[in-house]
Structure formats: structure tokens, C-alpha cells
Design a protein around this motif. Sequence first.
Motif, short mmCIF file in Angstrom:
data_model
loop_
_atom_site.label_atom_id
_atom_site.label_comp_id
_atom_site.label_asym_id
_atom_site.label_seq_id
_atom_site.Cartn_x
_atom_site.Cartn_y
_atom_site.Cartn_z
N GLY A 182 30.28 35.20 -16.96
CA GLY A 182 28.99 36.80 -17.44
C GLY A 182 29.83 37.24 -18.23
N GLU A 183 30.68 37.64 -18.88
CA GLU A 183 31.25 38.86 -19.71
C GLU A 183 31.19 38.54 -21.12
OE1 GLU A 183 31.64 42.84 -18.30
OE2 GLU A 183 30.15 41.41 -17.64
N ALA A 184 31.03 37.24 -21.00
CA ALA A 184 31.23 37.07 -22.25
C ALA A 184 29.92 36.07 -22.30
CB ALA A 184 31.74 35.27 -22.25
N ARG A 185 29.34 35.52 -21.59
CA ARG A 185 27.50 35.49 -21.87
C ARG A 185 27.29 36.51 -22.60
NH1 ARG A 185 28.42 31.64 -18.14
NH2 ARG A 185 27.42 33.60 -15.99
N GLY A 186 27.31 38.09 -21.73
CA GLY A 186 27.21 39.39 -21.92
C GLY A 186 26.99 40.18 -23.46
N GLY A 187 28.22 39.34 -24.05
CA GLY A 187 28.40 39.43 -25.57
C GLY A 187 29.73 40.61 -25.51
N ARG A 188 30.23 40.77 -24.14
CA ARG A 188 31.68 41.81 -24.16
C ARG A 188 32.64 41.28 -24.60
NH1 ARG A 188 27.71 44.83 -20.95
NH2 ARG A 188 27.58 43.65 -19.82
N SER A 189 33.78 41.85 -25.76
CA SER A 189 35.11 41.25 -25.30
C SER A 189 35.60 40.93 -24.49
CB SER A 189 35.22 42.10 -26.53
OG SER A 189 35.92 43.29 -26.32
N MET A 190 36.56 40.34 -24.75
CA MET A 190 38.10 40.24 -23.60
C MET A 190 38.54 41.81 -23.80
SD MET A 190 39.49 37.38 -22.48
CE MET A 190 39.95 36.53 -23.23
N ASP A 191 38.47 42.34 -24.86
CA ASP A 191 39.08 43.72 -24.72
C ASP A 191 38.50 44.63 -23.52
OD1 ASP A 191 41.25 42.88 -26.98
OD2 ASP A 191 40.38 43.52 -28.18
N ALA A 192 36.68 44.52 -24.47
CA ALA A 192 36.42 45.38 -23.10
C ALA A 192 36.50 45.01 -22.08
CB ALA A 192 35.33 45.19 -23.31
N LEU A 193 36.96 43.69 -20.70
CA LEU A 193 37.01 43.38 -19.65
C LEU A 193 38.48 43.66 -19.28
CD1 LEU A 193 36.05 41.69 -17.36
CD2 LEU A 193 36.55 39.52 -18.51
N LEU A 194 39.40 43.41 -20.21
CA LEU A 194 40.79 43.85 -19.65
C LEU A 194 40.41 45.22 -20.27
CD1 LEU A 194 42.81 41.95 -22.37
CD2 LEU A 194 42.53 41.79 -19.79
N ALA A 195 40.13 45.91 -20.57
CA ALA A 195 39.99 48.03 -20.18
C ALA A 195 38.92 48.26 -18.66
CB ALA A 195 38.92 48.15 -21.15
N ALA A 196 38.05 47.25 -18.10
CA ALA A 196 37.21 47.54 -17.40
C ALA A 196 38.50 47.17 -16.05
CB ALA A 196 36.18 45.97 -17.76
N PHE A 197 39.00 46.21 -16.38
CA PHE A 197 40.26 46.14 -15.05
C PHE A 197 41.46 47.09 -14.95
CE2 PHE A 197 38.91 41.37 -14.98
CZ PHE A 197 38.80 41.38 -13.47
N ARG A 198 41.27 47.56 -16.68
CA ARG A 198 43.06 48.57 -15.93
C ARG A 198 42.02 50.05 -15.09
NH1 ARG A 198 43.99 46.06 -20.93
NH2 ARG A 198 42.53 48.06 -21.85
N VAL A 199 41.11 49.98 -15.57
CA VAL A 199 40.10 51.64 -15.23
C VAL A 199 39.81 51.27 -13.82
CG1 VAL A 199 38.19 52.64 -15.44
CG2 VAL A 199 39.20 52.05 -18.11
N GLY A 200 39.46 50.12 -13.26
CA GLY A 200 39.12 49.71 -12.36
C GLY A 200 40.08 49.95 -11.63
N ALA A 201 41.78 49.18 -11.55
CA ALA A 201 42.76 48.85 -10.86
C ALA A 201 43.06 50.51 -10.52
CB ALA A 201 43.63 47.76 -11.18
N ARG A 202 42.69 51.59 -11.33
CA ARG A 202 43.51 52.61 -11.37
C ARG A 202 42.83 53.61 -10.67
NH1 ARG A 202 42.76 55.09 -16.24
NH2 ARG A 202 40.44 56.07 -15.58
N VAL A 203 41.07 53.86 -10.56
CA VAL A 203 40.77 54.42 -9.31
C VAL A 203 40.15 53.31 -8.30
CG1 VAL A 203 38.38 55.22 -9.35
CG2 VAL A 203 39.09 54.37 -11.18
N ALA A 204 40.73 52.13 -8.51
CA ALA A 204 40.14 51.83 -6.96
C ALA A 204 41.35 51.88 -6.23
CB ALA A 204 40.11 49.75 -6.61
N PHE A 205 42.49 51.84 -6.88
CA PHE A 205 43.79 52.10 -5.87
C PHE A 205 44.39 53.90 -5.79
CE2 PHE A 205 48.25 54.14 -5.78
CZ PHE A 205 49.29 53.38 -5.29
N ARG A 206 43.41 54.53 -6.67
CA ARG A 206 43.65 55.91 -5.94
C ARG A 206 42.35 56.74 -4.78
NH1 ARG A 206 42.69 58.82 -11.05
NH2 ARG A 206 40.35 58.47 -10.65
N GLY A 207 41.93 55.76 -4.38
CA GLY A 207 40.34 55.68 -3.51
C GLY A 207 41.09 55.52 -2.24
N LEU A 208 41.90 53.98 -2.56
CA LEU A 208 42.91 53.33 -1.54
C LEU A 208 43.94 53.83 -1.01
CD1 LEU A 208 41.56 49.71 -2.18
CD2 LEU A 208 40.57 50.98 -0.84
#
Length: 382
Positions: free
Chosen positions: A89-115
Amino acid sequence: MPETRTLSPTVAHAIRRELPQVAEATVATIVAEVPAYADAYADGMSATIENAVQLALGGFLELATTRGAAAADTPIQPALDASYRLGRGEARGGRSMDALLAAFRVGARVAFRGLADRAVAAGLSAAQLARFAELVFAYIDALTAASVAGHSDERQASGRVRSQLLEKLGLRLLAAAPHDELVAAAERADWAPPRTLTAVLLPASRVRGALALLDDRTLQPGDDDVSVLLVPDAEGPARAALLRALEGKEAVVGPPRPWTDAAASHRRAVRVLELDPTAPGPTPVDTQHRLCELVLHADEDALADLRAAALAPLDELTGGAREKLTETLRAWLLHHGRRDAVAAELFVHPQTVRYRMGQLRELYGDRLEDPRTVLELTLALA
């Protein structure tokens, strides 16, 4: 519970209650820190990402509490499938692989801190927290890999589809399809129409090297022994650049034509190649320099171009002045420059012929002494 094997039901329950808030905070941070996701709330992606986060972490909790720590870094299939779909879906939306990986890095950090905050508050020990962190990030790495695979597969699939659409567009252009059909085909291929297209014929073995030097909107309809390229906006000064780029490519270069009339450029190039199949060599064959030959072989389209090119020095004159000088030039060519004969045909004084020829020499310069120019003018004024 053994410290390295599983989360206690109490800790798992406390974490599970926190999942909606963690998912919301994760999305908000991704939107704030990853520029490509700045419009996530506007285009509805926030709900999709929140659901993906909740599904992923919910799957992790299920593994960590029911299968033991040894399995907790191996996502269950629904989480993998969701991550794969997210990547596509991200590829269809025009977002790059770099953007996707950055989202995962940010998400992992925030999710782990909260949990982790909730888990520690529920009684997780320091040793268990370290193991918990290891499992969370290993799990997220696996989800990241699934999303990257989905993103890559979608890009490859969409790339193949677009290549096919571009090839079909090129074939329709060569077939001189109706204007509306061409516009629709360009839209389907997500191809921005240029002002003009110039047809280039060259051996198939030379295509790859040529494409690397040409406008990335260049179309390649088909791939026969003699290949066709349709090059955008190669008129005016850009034509010289195109010819330089094609040095050594054994190319025949047609004239620039409005993009929906690319078939006319192709016909011209094909006709020149038919007239002299051995012509292509290290220096590209510019069909604009073969207009005399084409005219002699009854190419009316070439005759119009020849007239326009040969008489271009007269373009800035008023209608009356252009007509008089054109008549004088025609008579001068017919009578091989004999002033009295020209004057007699035009019913003017020889001094008038001399004056007009002086004007023509100012406009044409030394070209009036060039045999090739004389031939072109003779054909243009015939």
C-alpha cells in the motif's frame, strides 16, 4: 515466570490495555518525524497504521504469553500478512522504501517506550525488560522485512505494468491512433505528454546505450532488429544535443512533430532509411539534411519542410517584400544569375535586380554561393 521465556498474564494484560494509546502515539510521532507521512491524517493512513500497529503488537503479546520467548521473535502469519500489505500500500501511495523504513524505526522506538513503561509499572523486572526489548525489536525486524518485501513486490509489479502501458502508448502513436485515444493511453501510463516527439531508428543492440543518454520520457514501442525510440522535445537547440547523444549509435533521426503526430516523424525516418539502407553509421543521419532526396522521391511532407527551411531568411520580411524577393530569387536561379535575363522576366530594370540581389545576399550571406543551398532553393521554388 521464568525470566527469559514468557510474559506473565498480569504484565501482558497491562500492556494489552495500553495498545490503542501506544498505536495512536506511534502514528502521531511518525507523522511528525517522517516528512513523507505528513499528510497521513488527511489521506486516511492514520487508521491503517494504527490498526497495523495494534495487530502487530497484539500478535507479539500472544506469542510471548502462549508460546514462550523462543517463539516471540517469529510473527504469526496475520501480522506478517498485514505488514506485507502495508508495504504494498505504501508503494502504491508513492512513499519510498526509505520513508517506510524510517516509519518502522520511529514506530519501534515509540511503541517500545510506551509498552515498556506499562510493563515496568506492572512489575516487569530489569532482566525481563532487557529480554522484552530484545524480543520486541527482533519481532519488529521481521515485520519490517515483510513490509519491505511487499513494497518491493508492488514496485516491481507496477513497474512491469507501467512498462507495458508505455509500450502500448508508443505502438498507438506509431499507428496514428485518434487524438482522444492517445490522450487516454498517456493518462493510463502516467506519461506527461511533451510538445513534440522525434522518431529515432537504430539497431536493437544500440538501444540501451542510447536510452541512458535521452529524456526519461522516451518511449520504446517494440524491440525489433531496427528499434524505434520516440524522444520528447528534441526540437530547436535540443536537436543538436540529441544528435550528439546518438553519435556512434547508427541512428536515423526523424523530424520533431507534435506528440500526437509522432507517426509522421517515424514515416520520415523510415523513408530515409529505405532510400539508403547503408546510410546509418557513426554519425547520425539527420533526415532534415536529406530533404532534397526525399522531395525528389515525391515526399510532399518533406517538400513543405524544405521550403520552410530554404526560405527561412525571408521570414521576417513583410508580405510584399517577401514576394518580390522570392520572385527575384526564383528567376535568378532559373537564369543562372544573368541579370539582364532576370530583369526581362520580371519586367524590371537591371538595377532593380541588382538591388534585390543585394538584399538577398545580406539575408543569405555566402550561402547563395553554396551548391547545396542553390539545390535546396531550386527545389523549394520549383
